[in-house]
Write an enzyme that holds these catalytic residues in place. Structure first.
Site, mmCIF file in Angstrom:
data_model
loop_
_atom_site.group_PDB
_atom_site.id
_atom_site.type_symbol
_atom_site.label_atom_id
_atom_site.label_comp_id
_atom_site.label_asym_id
_atom_site.label_seq_id
_atom_site.Cartn_x
_atom_site.Cartn_y
_atom_site.Cartn_z
ATOM 1 N N ARG A 22 1.059 -1.037 -0.199
ATOM 2 C CA ARG A 22 0.156 -0.465 -0.302
ATOM 3 C C ARG A 22 0.863 1.489 0.270
ATOM 4 O O ARG A 22 0.484 2.357 -0.787
ATOM 5 C CB ARG A 22 -0.635 -0.013 1.094
ATOM 6 C CG ARG A 22 -2.494 -0.737 0.943
ATOM 7 C CD ARG A 22 -3.346 -0.770 2.077
ATOM 8 N NE ARG A 22 -4.160 -1.345 2.358
ATOM 9 C CZ ARG A 22 -6.059 -0.487 1.503
ATOM 10 N NH1 ARG A 22 -5.569 0.100 0.968
ATOM 11 N NH2 ARG A 22 -6.107 -2.187 1.307
ATOM 12 N N TYR A 38 -0.960 -13.658 -0.485
ATOM 13 C CA TYR A 38 -0.267 -13.616 -1.851
ATOM 14 C C TYR A 38 1.234 -12.396 -1.664
ATOM 15 O O TYR A 38 1.859 -12.421 -0.137
ATOM 16 C CB TYR A 38 -1.076 -12.390 -2.608
ATOM 17 C CG TYR A 38 -1.445 -11.656 -2.116
ATOM 18 C CD1 TYR A 38 -0.909 -10.307 -2.589
ATOM 19 C CD2 TYR A 38 -3.018 -11.200 -1.166
ATOM 20 C CE1 TYR A 38 -1.282 -8.983 -1.740
ATOM 21 C CE2 TYR A 38 -3.426 -9.694 -0.988
ATOM 22 C CZ TYR A 38 -2.760 -8.917 -1.261
ATOM 23 O OH TYR A 38 -3.119 -7.910 -0.349
ATOM 24 N N ASP A 87 -14.999 3.707 -0.017
ATOM 25 C CA ASP A 87 -15.310 3.392 1.294
ATOM 26 C C ASP A 87 -16.532 4.274 1.395
ATOM 27 O O ASP A 87 -16.869 3.960 2.418
ATOM 28 C CB ASP A 87 -14.591 2.530 1.920
ATOM 29 C CG ASP A 87 -13.434 2.136 1.667
ATOM 30 O OD1 ASP A 87 -14.290 1.411 1.111
ATOM 31 O OD2 ASP A 87 -12.792 1.498 1.993
#
Length: 398
Positions: free
Chosen positions: A109, A214, A291
């Protein structure tokens, strides 16, 4: 203290706010981005950018930089919780990019945030600006910040997350607890010699829980999800977990899963909440994005991707409508995005109970369905907002 006048104020300097700002700039419009944090820090360990998000970031000219900072998984695997047997597997890599027209990236991120913020620049990014008040005027919206400064904006976009202050102005509905919770971690690959296929995106499925992981850089990013607790002690957020709570919940699971969960200190427990799509996405000159409009569970990895889609569509709608066409722009944006985001929210909500089945006939049916996953989830990853805008509304969310 004097009030500053701006055309477009974007509240929130995260993935959605910065993507929107860049998409507006690409269409000849400048925005001012207001972020409550005093620095753009990493939030969460990693993010998966599927084709429906990466195609948009490529069109913004960020593809080469993001690809260089990303890991492309070799495949998507579903494994049995105890034996580790592969229940279903689908290629990612080049086959995925050919199938969906854009790559799948696993990226920190912090790297994604840094790329977006550097592309945007510092001149129109205002840090340390915590929004505390929103009030409508005939010619715009007055924004009041905790530091006492005020901004008069002709258009306001709330890209300020699940606890959005702009959403409380538009639609005062609360997040809904899913009855599930998660633990996150980033484990170094070198500490996981027992983990099969570390470069694949993997779901380990078992009774009452699942683990998704992952590769990102030289680490494996994981999310371990469990049923419960039945009630969450407060409205969203994190809570402390007892020592050994995570590894204890996965007793009897494959050794590779347990090794991964034990490779790093146990994180706080993260309540998994969703935010129902509001009755309206806009009020006057204020509109919601990401969001703030439709926070969803992480099980399809679509939170960031749906936010990126929102940004692309909203930028197009605002640019097409012109300076005073906010009503038509917001209405068109909501019509284009509502049904799609609801469908992805619903698919994410339904995933936990499916992944958490005990061994038996129902799990066998699920496993068979997972072997046909390309047709099951292709409608999510293959979506292109530019194409959807040109379609009749009944087809635009596919």
């Amino acid at each position: 203290m004097a009030t500053t006048d701006v055309d477009i104020a974007v509240i929130g300097g995260g993935i959605g706010g910065l993507t929107l700002a860049l998409a507006l700039r690409q269409r000849g419009l400048e925005a001012e981005v207001f972020e409550q944090a005093d620095a753009l820090r990493e939030v969460g360990a990693a993010v998966a950018i599927a084709a429906n998000g990466s195609r948009i970031l490529q069109r913004l000219g960020l593809g080469d930089e993001l690809a260089a900072a990303s890991v492309v998984p070799t495949s998507l695997q579903y494994r049995h919780w105890r034996s580790g047997a592969v229940v279903a597997e689908h290629p990612v890599g080049e086959a995925y990019a050919r199938r969906f027209g854009a790559p799948f990236w696993g990226i920190h991120r912090a790297s994604l945030q840094r790329t977006l913020s550097e592309a945007w620049g510092v001149e129109r990014l205002h840090l340390g600006r915590c929004l505390v008040g929103v009030s409508d005027r005939a010619d715009g919206v007055v924004l009041t910040f905790r530091d006492g400064r005020t901004v008069h904006a002709r258009t306001v976009v709330g890209a300020d997350g699940v606890h959005s202050r702009v959403r409380r102005h538009v639609d005062d509905s609360a997040p809904v607890y899913s009855g599930t919770s998660g633990f996150r971690g980033m484990a170094p690959i070198e500490a996981l010699p027992s983990l099969p296929s570390p470069s694949a995106v993997q779901f380990w499925m078992g009774p009452g829980g699942h683990v998704l992981h992952y590769q990102v850089g030289e680490s494996v990013n994981y999310l371990a999800v469990l049923d419960g607790p039945r009630r969450w002690p407060h409205q969203a957020g994190l809570t402390d977990a007892g020592p050994g709570e995570l590894i204890g919940a996965f007793a009897g699971w494959h050794g590779a899963v347990r090794d991964m969960l034990e490779a790093v200190p146990q994180s706080p427990r993260w309540g998994l909440f969703t935010l129902p799509s509001p009755l309206r996405w806009s009020r006057g000159r204020s509109v919601l994005l990401g969001d703030a409009a439709h926070a969803m569970l992480p099980h399809h990895g679509q939170g960031a991707n749906q936010t990126i889609e929102d940004a692309a569509v909203l930028a197009r709608c605002i640019a097409d409508a012109g300076p005073e066409g906010y009503e038509s722009a917001f209405g068109r944006y909501e019509r284009l995005r509502r049904s799609r985001t609801r469908a992805v929210q619903r698919a994410s909500w339904d995933t936990s109970p499916v992944l958490h089945l005990p061994d038996g006939p129902a799990a066998d049916v699920r496993d068979e369905r997972l072997r046909g996953l390309d047709g099951w989830l292709g409608w999510i990853h293959g979506h292109d907002p530019d194409r959807a805008i040109a379609l009749p509304l009944a087809d635009a969310h596919h």
